[in-house]
Scaffold this active site. Structure first.
Site, PDB file in Angstrom:
ATOM      1  N   CYS A  37      72.404  74.022 -12.980  1.00 53.29           N
ATOM      2  CA  CYS A  37      71.344  73.121 -12.515  1.00 53.29           C
ATOM      3  C   CYS A  37      70.111  73.905 -12.079  1.00 53.29           C
ATOM      4  O   CYS A  37      68.974  73.439 -12.225  1.00 53.29           O
ATOM      5  CB  CYS A  37      71.847  72.227 -11.387  1.00 53.29           C
ATOM      6  SG  CYS A  37      72.402  73.114  -9.905  1.00 53.29           S
ATOM      7  N   HIS A 274      73.154  71.698  -4.954  1.00 59.72           N
ATOM      8  CA  HIS A 274      72.699  71.246  -6.267  1.00 59.72           C
ATOM      9  C   HIS A 274      71.174  71.207  -6.319  1.00 59.72           C
ATOM     10  O   HIS A 274      70.516  70.917  -5.318  1.00 59.72           O
ATOM     11  CB  HIS A 274      73.275  69.846  -6.538  1.00 59.72           C
ATOM     12  CG  HIS A 274      72.861  69.259  -7.838  1.00 59.72           C
ATOM     13  ND1 HIS A 274      73.209  69.798  -9.056  1.00 59.72           N
ATOM     14  CD2 HIS A 274      72.104  68.145  -8.119  1.00 59.72           C
ATOM     15  CE1 HIS A 274      72.696  69.057 -10.030  1.00 59.72           C
ATOM     16  NE2 HIS A 274      72.026  68.060  -9.493  1.00 59.72           N
TER      17      HIS A 274
END
Length: 314
Positions: A37, A274
């Site tokens: 990510c 994230h």
């Protein structure tokens, strides 16, 4: 002004177009290939950097480029396999199945792009390295002025930059962090400069933006210390930013920038969590890009995030 001019121009700045040459819907999302990510958000922000996208899409070899694949894809998401495959060429510390930091990847990616621009050049003076397409878009110069507090003698030096890292421990806003960045600091003691004129060790040092980039990239430092503890405070940032107050010369007209991308890190520490981002597409609309998903959103949502990276275009 105040700096040595380059002896060779690799990419003329007048060829850079800041407005989108082609307007269309947003491109595809990016599949997460295992803790990637941090790579995806940087790729998306670079893809939606108008002058960079214009440059890459205008080149004959662009059919093989990641930017074209994203913007021209007919599917909702693509696999960025070519980039992940070449992670080691971007930075030796990056592994396909290991989490990484978006700012570190951005920094290494820009350096790798700069190196690619200079491939094949020999005995190129350092100042000319700042005239590649990468520096012409993302690069500027910082001015460091050291002033003796006894005799007021001053000495200036200059350093090229592709992004700016800001301390936010005591800042509630981006402008406050920038004000602190350019604030004069008194230096004395063992690690201090010595005035060449009066040989005293009490001086002040001030860093200012001397030459602005076309794209101003900021990292709001959220690592509290080396343990990975994270600074979770909200730092306000504007949709439009004037860089003039932080310049070496503050007397001229405003230097206005418009926000076009934001990277956000969610997680309790800097060592996990994230990354996702918000980007402004060529159609003028904002989108939240979270790996495979690309969803329309408003400016209010964009400006209310716990931002980590900010991208402003002049």
């Amino acid at each position: 002004k105040g700096m040595t001019s380059p002896q060779r121009i690799l990419f003329p700045p007048e060829e850079i177009c800041m407005d989108w040459q082609q307007r269309q819907r947003p491109g595809a999302g990016l599949c997460n290939l295992g803790s990637t990510c941090y790579v995806n958000v940087v790729l998306q922000c670079l893809t939606y950097t108008p002058p960079l996208a214009n440059y890459l899409l205008s080149r004959e070899h662009s059919r093989l480029l990641h930017v074209r694949k994203v913007l021209r894809s007919s599917t909702s998401a693509i696999w960025p396999r070519t980039v992940i495959r070449d992670l080691k060429f971007i930075g030796e510390e990056f592994e396909p199945d290991t989490a990484g930091d978006a700012f570190e990847f951005l920094s290494c990616a820009l350096k790798a792009m700069q190196k690619a621009c200079l491939s094949g050049s020999s005995n190129l003076d350092i100042s000319s390295q700042t005239t590649t397409i990468v520096h012409q878009i993302f690069g500027g110069f910082l001015k460091s002025r050291v002033t003796c507090l006894r005799c007021q003698a001053a000495s200036d030096s200059y350093k090229a930059f592709l992004h700016v890292l800001l301390d936010i421990k005591e800042a509630s806003s981006l402008t406050a962090a920038l004000e602190d960045f350019v604030r004069p600091r008194q230096l004395d003691g063992k690690n201090c400069f010595q005035c060449r004129k009066c040989e005293k060790n009490t001086v002040s040092k001030r860093i200012t933006v001397h030459h602005v980039p076309k794209v101003f990239t900021v990292c709001l430092e959220r690592a509290a210390d080396h343990t990975g503890k994270k600074i979770n405070t909200f730092v306000e940032y504007p949709e439009y930013l004037d860089l003039r107050p932080y310049m070496s010369d503050t007397a001229e007209e405003p230097l206005l920038y418009s926000l076009y991308a934001v990277v956000v890190h969610s997680g309790d520490t800097c060592l996990d969590g994230h990354f996702f981002c918000y980007t402004k597409a060529s159609n003028g609309l904002w989108y939240k890009m979270d790996d495979e998903s690309v969803d329309n959103c408003g400016i209010h949502a964009v400006l209310s995030q716990q931002a980590y990276l900010l991208f402003y275009a002049r």
